[in-house]
Design an enzyme around this catalytic site. Structure first.
Site, PDB file in Angstrom:
ATOM      1  N   GLY A  51      -6.768  -9.074   1.124  1.00 42.13           N
ATOM      2  CA  GLY A  51      -6.698  -9.210  -0.324  1.00 42.13           C
ATOM      3  C   GLY A  51      -5.832  -8.098  -0.888  1.00 42.13           C
ATOM      4  O   GLY A  51      -5.594  -7.078  -0.225  1.00 42.13           O
ATOM      5  N   GLN A  56      -3.141  -2.325  -7.452  1.00 38.26           N
ATOM      6  CA  GLN A  56      -2.881  -1.565  -6.215  1.00 38.26           C
ATOM      7  C   GLN A  56      -1.384  -1.390  -5.960  1.00 38.26           C
ATOM      8  O   GLN A  56      -0.990  -0.546  -5.161  1.00 38.26           O
ATOM      9  CB  GLN A  56      -3.531  -2.254  -5.002  1.00 38.26           C
ATOM     10  CG  GLN A  56      -5.060  -2.235  -5.043  1.00 38.26           C
ATOM     11  CD  GLN A  56      -5.662  -2.912  -3.834  1.00 38.26           C
ATOM     12  OE1 GLN A  56      -5.801  -4.129  -3.814  1.00 38.26           O
ATOM     13  NE2 GLN A  56      -6.000  -2.142  -2.827  1.00 38.26           N
ATOM     14  N   LEU A  99      -7.097  -1.093   1.015  1.00 36.94           N
ATOM     15  CA  LEU A  99      -5.735  -0.650   1.311  1.00 36.94           C
ATOM     16  C   LEU A  99      -5.371   0.591   0.495  1.00 36.94           C
ATOM     17  O   LEU A  99      -4.426   1.292   0.853  1.00 36.94           O
ATOM     18  CB  LEU A  99      -4.745  -1.785   1.052  1.00 36.94           C
ATOM     19  CG  LEU A  99      -4.979  -3.046   1.904  1.00 36.94           C
ATOM     20  CD1 LEU A  99      -3.978  -4.137   1.534  1.00 36.94           C
ATOM     21  CD2 LEU A  99      -4.911  -2.734   3.393  1.00 36.94           C
ATOM     22  N   HIS A 140     -14.674  -7.456  -4.518  1.00 36.37           N
ATOM     23  CA  HIS A 140     -13.874  -6.242  -4.294  1.00 36.37           C
ATOM     24  C   HIS A 140     -12.580  -6.308  -5.111  1.00 36.37           C
ATOM     25  O   HIS A 140     -12.193  -5.331  -5.764  1.00 36.37           O
ATOM     26  CB  HIS A 140     -13.589  -6.142  -2.795  1.00 36.37           C
ATOM     27  CG  HIS A 140     -12.762  -4.971  -2.367  1.00 36.37           C
ATOM     28  ND1 HIS A 140     -13.239  -3.979  -1.555  1.00 36.37           N
ATOM     29  CD2 HIS A 140     -11.451  -4.641  -2.623  1.00 36.37           C
ATOM     30  CE1 HIS A 140     -12.282  -3.094  -1.337  1.00 36.37           C
ATOM     31  NE2 HIS A 140     -11.183  -3.479  -1.963  1.00 36.37           N
ATOM     32  N   GLU A 141     -11.921  -7.474  -5.079  1.00 32.72           N
ATOM     33  CA  GLU A 141     -10.627  -7.604  -5.777  1.00 32.72           C
ATOM     34  C   GLU A 141     -10.809  -7.620  -7.298  1.00 32.72           C
ATOM     35  O   GLU A 141     -10.021  -7.009  -8.028  1.00 32.72           O
ATOM     36  CB  GLU A 141      -9.877  -8.857  -5.304  1.00 32.72           C
ATOM     37  CG  GLU A 141      -9.557  -8.907  -3.815  1.00 32.72           C
ATOM     38  CD  GLU A 141      -8.856  -7.661  -3.287  1.00 32.72           C
ATOM     39  OE1 GLU A 141      -8.140  -7.001  -4.039  1.00 32.72           O
ATOM     40  OE2 GLU A 141      -9.055  -7.346  -2.097  1.00 32.72           O
TER      41      GLU A 141
HETATM   42  O1  K1U Z   1      -8.277  -4.867  -1.829  1.00 31.12           O
HETATM   43  C1  K1U Z   1      -7.998  -4.329  -0.769  1.00 31.12           C
HETATM   44  O2  K1U Z   1      -7.846  -3.126  -0.708  1.00 31.12           O
HETATM   45  C2  K1U Z   1      -7.889  -5.168   0.491  1.00 31.12           C
HETATM   46  C3  K1U Z   1      -9.117  -5.116   1.370  1.00 31.12           C
HETATM   47  C4  K1U Z   1     -10.037  -6.275   0.987  1.00 31.12           C
HETATM   48  C5  K1U Z   1     -11.438  -6.280   1.516  1.00 31.12           C
HETATM   49  C6  K1U Z   1     -11.745  -5.988   2.814  1.00 31.12           C
HETATM   50  C7  K1U Z   1     -13.069  -6.048   3.254  1.00 31.12           C
HETATM   51  C8  K1U Z   1     -14.072  -6.417   2.396  1.00 31.12           C
HETATM   52  C9  K1U Z   1     -13.770  -6.698   1.098  1.00 31.12           C
HETATM   53  C10 K1U Z   1     -12.455  -6.641   0.652  1.00 31.12           C
HETATM   54  C11 K1U Z   1      -8.630  -5.231   2.817  1.00 31.12           C
HETATM   55  O3  K1U Z   1      -8.024  -6.188   3.173  1.00 31.12           O
HETATM   56  S1  K1U Z   1      -9.006  -3.940   3.907  1.00 31.12           S
HETATM   57  C12 K1U Z   1      -8.355  -4.529   5.470  1.00 31.12           C
HETATM   58  C13 K1U Z   1      -9.194  -5.580   6.116  1.00 31.12           C
HETATM   59  O4  K1U Z   1     -10.344  -5.745   5.790  1.00 31.12           O
HETATM   60  C14 K1U Z   1      -8.622  -6.459   7.183  1.00 31.12           C
HETATM   61  C15 K1U Z   1      -7.318  -6.328   7.608  1.00 31.12           C
HETATM   62  C16 K1U Z   1      -6.814  -7.161   8.605  1.00 31.12           C
HETATM   63  C17 K1U Z   1      -7.600  -8.132   9.172  1.00 31.12           C
HETATM   64  C18 K1U Z   1      -8.914  -8.276   8.761  1.00 31.12           C
HETATM   65  C19 K1U Z   1      -9.420  -7.443   7.763  1.00 31.12           C
HETATM   66 ZN    ZN Z   2      -9.363  -2.484  -2.261  1.00 33.55          ZN
END
Ligand code: K1U
Ligand code: ZN
Length: 176
Positions: A51, A56, A99, A140-141
């Site tokens: 996401g 961001q 991220l 989260h988003e």
């Molecule tokens: O919003 C963001 O910072 C993105 C975040 C979203 C998120 C992750 C986990 C739970 C809720 C919301 C991420 O994508 S962190 C990276 C991640 O989780 C991931 C990356 C590659 C493959 C699978 C997962």
């Molecule tokens: Zn985030």
């Protein structure tokens, strides 16, 4: 020359833009939004993430892109002006990353299920609902659009430990 594959710099905590409340996307924003969407997807897939919210990448608009299975069959979702319209009383805890807080993870407790109303790029209204990772990612988003980060759900002890670790790692990274 910027194009749809242009990677946007992801803002890292404590960037003050990550704490702003974003404004709704209007019809006047659509030209900018239609340029931003493919760039946000390219940035999210490269990171990699599941996401990415517009703040961001420094755009203070209520815009989110998501793809929960980036390594399998792509299922890109664009959410414009998303709002949670229903949620369960039941809670669920799962590990989250962000991220904007690279390499930091923590267990976060949130409503187990949510229903979200949003607009697509043509202004049509839709609803999406789910539990598990979809629910956590939607919440989260949408939190990002309100200047809220997953660390805000942690105890101050855990939050401060994680933020100190992030600051140390970022300093080391810049010194390399
Ligand atoms: O919003 C963001 O910072 C993105 C975040 C979203 C998120 C992750 C986990 C739970 C809720 C919301 C991420 O994508 S962190 C990276 C991640 O989780 C991931 C990356 C590659 C493959 C699978 C997962
Ligand atoms: Zn985030």
């Amino acid at each position: 020359m910027a194009n749809e594959n242009t990677l946007l710099p992801i803002l890292i905590v404590p960037d003050p833009l990550l704490r702003k409340v974003c404004r709704p996307v209007t019809a006047e924003d659509m030209k900018r939004v239609k340029t931003l969407i493919p760039q946000m997807f390219a940035t999210m897939y490269k990171a990699p993430g599941i996401g990415l919210a517009a703040p961001q990448v420094g755009a203070l608009l209520r815009l989110v892109v998501m793809d929960l299975a980036p390594e399998k069959i792509p299922n890109p979702i664009v959410l414009i002006n998303p709002e949670i319209i229903a949620q369960s009383d039941e809670k669920a805890t799962r590990e989250e990353g962000c991220l904007s807080l690279p390499d930091q993870y923590a267990d976060v407790t949130r409503p187990a299920w949510v229903k979200v109303r949003y607009q697509d790029e043509d202004g049509h209204k839709h609803e999406i609902e789910g539990d598990g990772l979809l629910s956590a990612c939607l919440q989260h988003e949408i939190d990002h659009l309100n200047g809220v980060l997953f660390v805000d759900y942690l105890s101050s002890l855990k939050r401060n430990m994680l933020l100190r670790k992030l600051a140390k790692e970022q300093k080391e990274r810049k010194g390399r």
